[in-house]
Write a protein that holds these residues in place. Structure first.
Motif, PDB file in Angstrom:
ATOM      1  N   PRO A   1       2.571  -3.216  12.417  1.00 53.88           N
ATOM      2  CA  PRO A   1       1.831  -1.980  12.135  1.00 53.88           C
ATOM      3  C   PRO A   1       1.881  -1.609  10.647  1.00 53.88           C
ATOM      4  N   ALA A   2       0.784  -1.046  10.174  1.00 53.17           N
ATOM      5  CA  ALA A   2       0.655  -0.707   8.750  1.00 53.17           C
ATOM      6  C   ALA A   2       1.810   0.160   8.229  1.00 53.17           C
ATOM      7  N   PRO A   3       2.274   1.186   8.958  1.00 52.08           N
ATOM      8  CA  PRO A   3       3.380   2.013   8.424  1.00 52.08           C
ATOM      9  C   PRO A   3       4.655   1.188   8.189  1.00 52.08           C
ATOM     10  N   ASP A   4       4.900   0.202   9.063  1.00 55.46           N
ATOM     11  CA  ASP A   4       6.091  -0.650   8.895  1.00 55.46           C
ATOM     12  C   ASP A   4       5.960  -1.521   7.647  1.00 55.46           C
ATOM     13  N   ILE A   5       4.724  -1.987   7.386  1.00 56.67           N
ATOM     14  CA  ILE A   5       4.491  -2.809   6.179  1.00 56.67           C
ATOM     15  C   ILE A   5       4.771  -1.954   4.937  1.00 56.67           C
ATOM     16  N   GLU A   6       4.191  -0.769   4.940  1.00 54.34           N
ATOM     17  CA  GLU A   6       4.344   0.121   3.777  1.00 54.34           C
ATOM     18  C   GLU A   6       5.803   0.473   3.539  1.00 54.34           C
ATOM     19  N   LEU A   7       6.514   0.745   4.626  1.00 52.59           N
ATOM     20  CA  LEU A   7       7.927   1.110   4.512  1.00 52.59           C
ATOM     21  C   LEU A   7       8.734  -0.039   3.900  1.00 52.59           C
ATOM     22  N   HIS A   8       8.460  -1.264   4.381  1.00 54.43           N
ATOM     23  CA  HIS A   8       9.191  -2.422   3.869  1.00 54.43           C
ATOM     24  C   HIS A   8       8.869  -2.635   2.383  1.00 54.43           C
ATOM     25  N   LEU A   9       7.575  -2.535   2.046  1.00 55.40           N
ATOM     26  CA  LEU A   9       7.171  -2.768   0.648  1.00 55.40           C
ATOM     27  C   LEU A   9       7.768  -1.715  -0.289  1.00 55.40           C
ATOM     28  N   ALA A  10       7.929  -0.512   0.225  1.00 55.82           N
ATOM     29  CA  ALA A  10       8.514   0.554  -0.601  1.00 55.82           C
ATOM     30  C   ALA A  10       9.983   0.270  -0.901  1.00 55.82           C
ATOM     31  N   GLN A  11      10.622  -0.481   0.001  1.00 53.46           N
ATOM     32  CA  GLN A  11      12.062  -0.733  -0.152  1.00 53.46           C
ATOM     33  C   GLN A  11      12.365  -2.089  -0.812  1.00 53.46           C
ATOM     34  N   CYS A  12      11.407  -3.038  -0.740  1.00 51.37           N
ATOM     35  CA  CYS A  12      11.687  -4.408  -1.205  1.00 51.37           C
ATOM     36  C   CYS A  12      10.837  -4.736  -2.435  1.00 51.37           C
ATOM     37  N   ASP A  13      11.489  -4.776  -3.615  1.00 48.95           N
ATOM     38  CA  ASP A  13      10.765  -5.020  -4.865  1.00 48.95           C
ATOM     39  C   ASP A  13      10.127  -6.408  -4.889  1.00 48.95           C
ATOM     40  N   ARG A  14      10.864  -7.384  -4.346  1.00 42.84           N
ATOM     41  CA  ARG A  14      10.361  -8.765  -4.376  1.00 42.84           C
ATOM     42  C   ARG A  14       9.073  -8.912  -3.560  1.00 42.84           C
ATOM     43  N   CYS A  15       9.087  -8.344  -2.358  1.00 44.73           N
ATOM     44  CA  CYS A  15       7.889  -8.416  -1.493  1.00 44.73           C
ATOM     45  C   CYS A  15       6.738  -7.652  -2.119  1.00 44.73           C
ATOM     46  N   ARG A  16       7.048  -6.487  -2.706  1.00 47.77           N
ATOM     47  CA  ARG A  16       5.991  -5.672  -3.301  1.00 47.77           C
ATOM     48  C   ARG A  16       5.298  -6.452  -4.440  1.00 47.77           C
ATOM     49  N   ALA A  17       6.116  -7.061  -5.288  1.00 47.07           N
ATOM     50  CA  ALA A  17       5.551  -7.844  -6.400  1.00 47.07           C
ATOM     51  C   ALA A  17       4.732  -9.021  -5.857  1.00 47.07           C
ATOM     52  N   ASP A  18       5.269  -9.670  -4.825  1.00 50.45           N
ATOM     53  CA  ASP A  18       4.593 -10.830  -4.235  1.00 50.45           C
ATOM     54  C   ASP A  18       3.237 -10.435  -3.643  1.00 50.45           C
ATOM     55  N   VAL A  19       3.233  -9.317  -2.907  1.00 49.75           N
ATOM     56  CA  VAL A  19       1.998  -8.855  -2.255  1.00 49.75           C
ATOM     57  C   VAL A  19       0.975  -8.416  -3.287  1.00 49.75           C
ATOM     58  N   GLU A  20       1.431  -7.753  -4.349  1.00 52.33           N
ATOM     59  CA  GLU A  20       0.487  -7.320  -5.400  1.00 52.33           C
ATOM     60  C   GLU A  20      -0.180  -8.534  -6.058  1.00 52.33           C
ATOM     61  N   GLN A  21       0.646  -9.553  -6.345  1.00 50.48           N
ATOM     62  CA  GLN A  21       0.101 -10.784  -6.959  1.00 50.48           C
ATOM     63  C   GLN A  21      -0.885 -11.453  -6.011  1.00 50.48           C
TER      64      GLN A  21
END
Lengths: 150, 176
Positions: free
Chosen positions: A25-45
């Protein structure tokens, strides 16, 4: 529902970027990305790269393969021509054969069979081969025309 | 003439009607084959062989299906066979053009340099990755369409696409 871990979140975020339904679910994705810098950078790229990949189109091709395909079919013997108008030739053959039989029947003798049989045999062969005996060979026609020009 | 009529005529013995199918789908097939094999001449060979295979197998074609997805399955089989034979000969003949892209068409959103770099990065991928990426981005297929076309589950498509894009991004950054 899939387990919320780095790999699954990245896969789910990619699905969202592709306009597909994510397995998380989208809220779970957002929550994880807010907490995990590596995933956030990876997803943005990844999102930026998907946008870049969506820019070009496939180059249109103009090559024709029909001649190669047709030649291979002819050489392999897989191709057999059946003209659309073959029933007319069949009818003509039957009429000629019928006429021959009627003429021959007027002075009937046993030898009539020897006269009719070759005609019937020829018709049967053409039907079996699915060939039109009256068809003009375009290659031959072209050669004759070119000789005429000379 | 629609595909079904053409197929029925072929099956009835009028093989020249097959021309209709070849001419209708050859451009798409060459584009797809090129994305897998990476070289124009190999792509043309694969397309020719695929059409011949399709002609022979027309009797087994399910008329409830569309023609091109069926042809595509035959085509990709031919492409991978061709690549396998090339591997056995240990010959690498990827044509990496330095002046013009073969797979990608010019785009107003990318500079010629970016386009060329992207194509070179694509050619550095495995044929399987290249096929998946090009079907997704150049043909705009959904995960479901990709799964159907490649004969795998949607989850597999998602996972393969993710890692293929990562690898492509690495090559793209390297070539850049």
């Amino acid at each position: 529902m899939n387990q919320v871990n780095c790999e699954n979140v990245c896969l789910a975020a990619m699905a969202v970027a592709d306009g597909e339904k994510p397995l998380i679910p989208a809220p779970d994705i957002e929550l994880h990305l807010a907490q995990c810098d590596r995933c956030r950078a990876d997803v943005e790229q990844l999102q930026a790269f998907i946008e870049l990949l969506n820019a070009p189109r496939r180059r249109e091709r103009t090559e024709s393969v029909w001649r190669r395909v047709a030649e291979s079919l002819r050489h392999s013997g897989k191709a057999r021509t059946v003209p659309d108008h073959w029933p007319w030739f069949l009818l003509l053959g039957l009429l000629l054969a019928g006429y021959r039989v009627i003429v021959a029947a007027s002075d009937w003798e046993p030898s009539i069979l020897f006269k009719v049989a070759p005609v019937l045999l020829a018709i049967a062969v053409f039907i079996f081969l699915r060939e039109n005996p009256f068809k003009v060979n375009p290659g031959l026609q072209a050669r004759i025309s070119s000789r005429g020009d000379l | 003439m629609d595909d079904l009529s053409a197929i029925q005529k072929c099956l009835a013995g009028d093989w020249e009607t097959f021309r209709h199918l070849v001419e209708k789908y050859q451009a798409r097939a060459v584009g797809h084959a090129l994305a897998i094999v990476g070289a124009r001449e190999d792509a043309l060979d694969a397309v020719q062989e695929a059409f011949l295979d399709a002609f022979q197998a027309l009797g087994r074609f399910d008329t409830g299906r569309q023609f091109y997805p069926w042809l595509y399955a035959i085509l990709r089989n031919r492409c991978f066979k061709l690549l396998a034979s090339r591997k056995r000969l240990e010959v690498s003949s990827l044509e990496q053009s330095e002046i013009q892209t073969e797979i990608l068409a010019p785009s107003s959103r990318l500079s010629p340099e970016e386009l060329l770099t992207l194509e070179q990065a694509l050619l550095a991928l495995s044929p399987e990755d290249r096929e998946l990426i090009t079907l997704k981005h150049l043909d705009g297929l959904s995960y479901r369409d990709l799964a159907e076309m490649l004969g795998v589950a949607e989850g597999t498509v998602m996972s393969r696409l993710y890692y293929a894009r990562r690898r492509l991004r690495e090559h793209f950054t390297l070539v850049r």
